[in-house]
Design an enzyme around this catalytic site. Structure first.
Site, short mmCIF file in Angstrom:
data_model
loop_
_atom_site.label_atom_id
_atom_site.label_comp_id
_atom_site.label_asym_id
_atom_site.label_seq_id
_atom_site.Cartn_x
_atom_site.Cartn_y
_atom_site.Cartn_z
CD GLU A 45 -34.62 23.09 -12.60
OE1 GLU A 45 -33.56 22.80 -13.19
OE2 GLU A 45 -34.90 24.23 -12.22
NE ARG A 98 -30.57 32.63 -5.69
CZ ARG A 98 -29.86 33.57 -6.30
NH1 ARG A 98 -29.93 33.70 -7.61
NH2 ARG A 98 -29.06 34.37 -5.60
NE ARG A 129 -28.50 18.02 -10.78
CZ ARG A 129 -28.05 19.01 -11.55
NH1 ARG A 129 -26.89 18.88 -12.16
NH2 ARG A 129 -28.78 20.09 -11.72
CE LYS A 160 -38.08 26.64 -10.76
NZ LYS A 160 -37.22 25.61 -10.11
CG ASN A 193 -31.03 19.99 -14.47
OD1 ASN A 193 -31.23 21.17 -14.72
ND2 ASN A 193 -31.32 19.46 -13.29
CE LYS A 221 -36.17 26.41 -14.19
NZ LYS A 221 -34.93 26.32 -15.00
NE ARG A 263 -27.73 20.76 -6.43
CZ ARG A 263 -28.40 21.00 -7.55
NH1 ARG A 263 -27.81 21.59 -8.57
NH2 ARG A 263 -29.67 20.64 -7.66
CG ASP A 293 -31.94 19.83 -9.77
OD1 ASP A 293 -30.88 19.17 -9.76
OD2 ASP A 293 -32.06 20.92 -10.36
#
Length: 312
Positions: free
Chosen positions: A278, A230, A208, A158, A280, A123, A222, A270
């Site tokens: 994000e 979420r 993703r 978050k 990752n 993040k 997703r 993301d």
């Protein structure tokens, strides 16, 4: 090659979904030997970086994903590749393991490069690309967070170093829980919180996109479960086939060179609507879903990139 996997318990993985398992399976198919150890078994011993674990043969058998050899100690400098694949939380235990693995530089290739995994957590790396991301604030101070919420109305709150959708809250314009949530989070953690403007496009899915050595190789969508904000698959998000849009490719073109330069071979970003949320790098997932949807060997592309680096 000799390959070591630093990861969470191998016997608990889902052979139909786990990306670390799929990476090990592809390596084994190519004739590489595998060694598995848990993060707790990584050590520095008088100049050597060692691990205690098992030689491993993986198998696509539900409930029995691996056959393990005798427990033994190895010197990780004797390996060609070491995979850093344990899941977050990105805490001091995780950070310490990156410091230890740093010491293998010039001896073994650690994937992803632990120095930049440490400096580019999910993040925070997105902050390098403000033109690609939704309005964002990172703060521990409640007044700062309140001012951001007042400006944008509908926000996502978050933990800065959370994962898997845990502790993610949507606070709309009518919500009255911000102060209570701030009190809850700061009561057990000294870390800041991250707040982003809510993106209504999430109802259509959180994409993703997987990049290999800085290049996009495909994406899965997703979709959140009914009544859920979420989209993480850990909390009921449904994976579905999706293509890459021009905007996705624009985002990848902007971030890809940095990922490649910093040794981030396997990355999952993301994207919600037109926004990057994000990057990752710690332990990205999605390989098996993408392979099934697109009939492509993503794990093979990752190993092609690694083998080229080792032989360079």
């Amino acid at each position: 090659m000799k390959i070591a996997f630093q990861m969470d318990p191998i016997m608990g993985v889902d052979v139909a979904a786990d990306s670390s398992f799929r990476l090990a399976e592809e390596a084994q198919k190519r004739g590489h030997s595998l060694f598995y150890y848990s993060p707790d078994q990584l050590a520095y011993q008088e100049g050597r970086i060692t691990a205690r674990g098992h030689d491993m043969v993986v198998q696509r058998v539900a409930g029995a994903p691996a056959v393990l050899g005798d427990f033994k100690e190895v010197d990780l400098a004797d390996f060609d590749v070491v995979w850093l694949r344990q899941d977050p939380p990105f805490d001091m235990h995780y950070i310490t393991s990156t410091h230890l693995l740093d010491r293998l530089a010039g001896k073994a290739l650690v994937v992803n490069n632990p120095f930049w995994v440490r400096n580019y957590p999910e993040k925070l790396l997105v902050l390098n690309f403000p033109d690609l991301t939704p309005p964002t604030t990172i703060a521990r101070d409640l007044d700062t967070i309140k001012a951001f919420k007042e400006k944008h109305g509908d926000v996502i709150l978050k933990p800065l170093y959370g994962n898997g959708g845990a502790g993610v809250f949507r606070l709309d314009a009518n919500d009255r829980n911000l102060s209570s949530l701030h009190e809850l989070f700061t009561g057990f953690s000294r870390e800041p919180l991250i707040v982003q403007k809510f993106l209504p496009a999430v109802k259509h899915g959180d994409k993703r996109v997987i990049l290999v050595d800085g290049e996009p190789v495909g994406a899965i969508n997703r979709v959140p479960a009914a009544g859920e904000t979420r989209s993480n698959m850990h909390v009921g998000g449904r994976p579905e086939k999706v293509g890459l849009t021009d905007r996705d490719l624009e985002i990848c073109a902007a971030i890809g060179p940095l990922l490649r330069e910093k040794g981030q071979v396997f990355v999952g970003i993301d994207v919600i609507g037109d926004y990057l949320t994000e990057i990752n790098v710690t332990s990205p997932t999605g390989i098996q879903e993408l392979e099934r949807f697109n009939d492509v060997n993503v794990a093979g592309q990752i190993w092609d990139a690694i083998e080229a680096k080792v032989s360079a």
